[in-house]
Design an enzyme around this catalytic site. Sequence first.
Site, PDB file in Angstrom:
ATOM      1  N   HIS A 135     112.453  -2.580  -4.422  1.00 39.23           N
ATOM      2  CA  HIS A 135     112.934  -1.832  -3.255  1.00 39.23           C
ATOM      3  C   HIS A 135     114.379  -2.235  -2.914  1.00 39.23           C
ATOM      4  O   HIS A 135     115.243  -1.376  -2.723  1.00 39.23           O
ATOM      5  CB  HIS A 135     112.021  -2.080  -2.052  1.00 39.23           C
ATOM      6  CG  HIS A 135     112.618  -1.604  -0.763  1.00 39.23           C
ATOM      7  ND1 HIS A 135     112.593  -0.282  -0.372  1.00 39.23           N
ATOM      8  CD2 HIS A 135     113.299  -2.264   0.208  1.00 39.23           C
ATOM      9  CE1 HIS A 135     113.222  -0.155   0.780  1.00 39.23           C
ATOM     10  NE2 HIS A 135     113.659  -1.346   1.165  1.00 39.23           N
ATOM     11  N   HIS A 140     118.497  -0.254  -2.197  1.00 38.00           N
ATOM     12  CA  HIS A 140     119.599  -0.496  -1.264  1.00 38.00           C
ATOM     13  C   HIS A 140     120.950  -0.744  -1.928  1.00 38.00           C
ATOM     14  O   HIS A 140     121.984  -0.373  -1.378  1.00 38.00           O
ATOM     15  CB  HIS A 140     119.303  -1.729  -0.390  1.00 38.00           C
ATOM     16  CG  HIS A 140     118.296  -1.477   0.683  1.00 38.00           C
ATOM     17  ND1 HIS A 140     118.584  -0.739   1.808  1.00 38.00           N
ATOM     18  CD2 HIS A 140     116.998  -1.869   0.817  1.00 38.00           C
ATOM     19  CE1 HIS A 140     117.518  -0.692   2.594  1.00 38.00           C
ATOM     20  NE2 HIS A 140     116.538  -1.365   2.011  1.00 38.00           N
ATOM     21  N   GLU A 183     116.898   3.438   5.585  1.00 30.60           N
ATOM     22  CA  GLU A 183     115.612   3.437   4.868  1.00 30.60           C
ATOM     23  C   GLU A 183     115.098   4.841   4.532  1.00 30.60           C
ATOM     24  O   GLU A 183     114.558   5.051   3.454  1.00 30.60           O
ATOM     25  CB  GLU A 183     114.535   2.696   5.674  1.00 30.60           C
ATOM     26  CG  GLU A 183     114.799   1.204   5.860  1.00 30.60           C
ATOM     27  CD  GLU A 183     114.688   0.377   4.572  1.00 30.60           C
ATOM     28  OE1 GLU A 183     114.303   0.923   3.521  1.00 30.60           O
ATOM     29  OE2 GLU A 183     115.015  -0.817   4.632  1.00 30.60           O
ATOM     30  N   SER A 202     112.721   4.239  -3.440  1.00 30.45           N
ATOM     31  CA  SER A 202     111.880   3.262  -4.150  1.00 30.45           C
ATOM     32  C   SER A 202     110.407   3.656  -4.126  1.00 30.45           C
ATOM     33  O   SER A 202     109.558   2.903  -4.583  1.00 30.45           O
ATOM     34  CB  SER A 202     112.090   1.854  -3.574  1.00 30.45           C
ATOM     35  OG  SER A 202     111.796   1.809  -2.188  1.00 30.45           O
TER      36      SER A 202
HETATM   37 CO    CO Z   1     114.685  -1.767   2.900  1.00 27.92          CO
END
Ligand code: CO
Length: 296
Positions: A135, A140, A183, A202
């Site tokens: 993730h 990110h 997010e 993700s």
């Molecule tokens: Co995150």
Amino acid sequence: MQTVAERVEHQLTDKGYVPVYTTRVIEQPWDTYTATDHETWATLFKRQRELLVGRAANEFVENQERFGMSADTIPKFSELNRVLAETTGWELIAVEGLLPELTFFEHLASRRFPVTWWIRKPEQLDYLAEPDLFHDLFGHVPLLLNPVFADYMQAYGAGGVKAAAIAPEALANLTRLYWYTVEFGLIDTPEGLRIYGAGIVSSKGESIYSLESDAPNRIGFDLERVMRTRYRIDTYQKTYFVIDSYEQLIEATRPDFTPLYARLADAASHPAGDVLDSDTVYQRGTGEGWLSDGDV
Ligand code: CO
Ligand code: PHE
């Protein structure tokens, strides 16, 4: 390497105080990754990359390539850091899991991005509750190469330090902003809506759901609206907020939030699935499959 997380503080959410676990910055223990860990990375990397061409913002895949990320092995933070040092000046640091909020904000404000060093187990390919290496790195890190988004992340960290000194409720408002942008954000591009939120890219299921399902709302980004909107941590989002550009994020968040926090302290929050008259609606969700309670 096994570590036991330690309970270090509590964070106020709309569900009350929830524990935050974690600890310190370490060296990425790259040599301890097993063949299974590398395989898990490879499986997830290939699966998501295939899904994300045409779904994620183009620069997402482009930036993964600039980093030299591939399915072959779990990337070494030290190599990614070489690319970051030459571009936006961010630095990845290895951590064992979620950090206390203030610590997290201080890292961001100094352009350090904490990345969980361990990767999920093969039986967790589709879902796990906490952020893991996949993730954090796959989701990110690519946008840290975008100069505007990189500045937004730093400003968010500084804003977090400030909000933490104001009130727990201010922090809760700020957390919603992170949730619905960093997010779970969508961006409107000439080729249509695309994903830029790390929580979506993700996730196999949500990569498809966020763009293609009729169930969720897709609503134009508005700072105050977002900061008043509750969210889901246990299911796909009921609502996604759409930005026009990363510049819009920087511009909308440039003003001092102090008066905004004061105003929001007296304002009711919106349930995650509500559509307001003032919203710019890209899609009014059918609400199919929504759980009636559990918004955070
Ligand atoms: Co995150
Ligand atoms: N401008 C915000 C403040 O004064 C800081 C901030 C910037 C918050 C970017 C979030 C994102 O608090």
